[in-house]
Design an enzyme around this catalytic site. Sequence first.
Site: not given
Length: 336
Positions: A142, A254, A256
């Site tokens: 990002c 993202h 994660e």
Amino acid sequence: MNMKRFLLFLICSILSCECAVIVKDVSVAYQELNERPIIGVLSQEQSFYLHGKFPEENYTSYIAASYVKDVEKSGARVVPILIGKDRKYYEELMKKINGVLFPGGATFFNQSNGYADAAQHIYEIAQEFNDAGDYFPIFGTCLGFQLIIILASGRGTVENRSTCRSYTNLPLIFDSDFRNSKMFRDVPENMIHVLANENVTVNYHRYCILESNLQNFNLINDWRPTSYGYDDNHIKFIATYEHRRYPFYAVQFHPEKSSFEWKLSKNYAHSINAVKANRVFMDFFVSECRRNTHGFQDANEENKYLIYNYPAVFTGVLGSAFHECYFFEPRGTVSK
């Protein structure tokens, strides 16, 4: 008859030697892989909101624990990289670790001695390592995705990124030859299908990189877009890219968050397919870092640097977008 036997013996001997060489090469290649990779995760300026939650500690920088967990889930350990240091600090630390992750977040790139300055040192040092034949990967997520292109552009007064608002979960629109990329060439077909057809990539950004950002700064020959997405205003942005020569990779979304961020209002993709598909990216990056053989002098030195020396703080209960964070170095500068 004796001549036939001799020729047969000669052929078998040659084949045996070639097989031995092949086996030896495979063995050497296997031994050179680093089975204990350690990855540096760059910290960034403390947010104004979280700084207010810890006024006495006056923390300067932080790392969201989701990035640390994402790296660990792929079989590596983490060393935090602090901001506000001189170039020698980054050079010495990078000689001991096997790759660097530039995480996402919400800081600006014009703050002195902050996230962007540290990333520039790391980016340039990594280029030097790779130019010298020392394989050193970088991965951006990002904000880190955008910063890598800005660094490649020369980091002028006008930042080479575009306004682009996307706050939703999206599929990837793969480039026609994405299977020839390093990031995607070995990804199982069922995971490619999920990434291309389900809303599993978590987007949360107000800037992006467009193809025009690469073209306007003559970056298209060095950087290869491999997938795209459309933002909330139907602007087509680059979702993943990689460098054509260096082991530098990045994703605008993202990976994660599907496994490790749980704020209800954000509506992150938490399906089992989202969790599995998003493993593709950090698993790939850690596999790249295994090709680097840097290391600490011994276990004692290693232990002094690892993230385990810092407590993970449950910040989700404080209203933060991050479920947990690590905090570093009181110094007094915060990001508004």
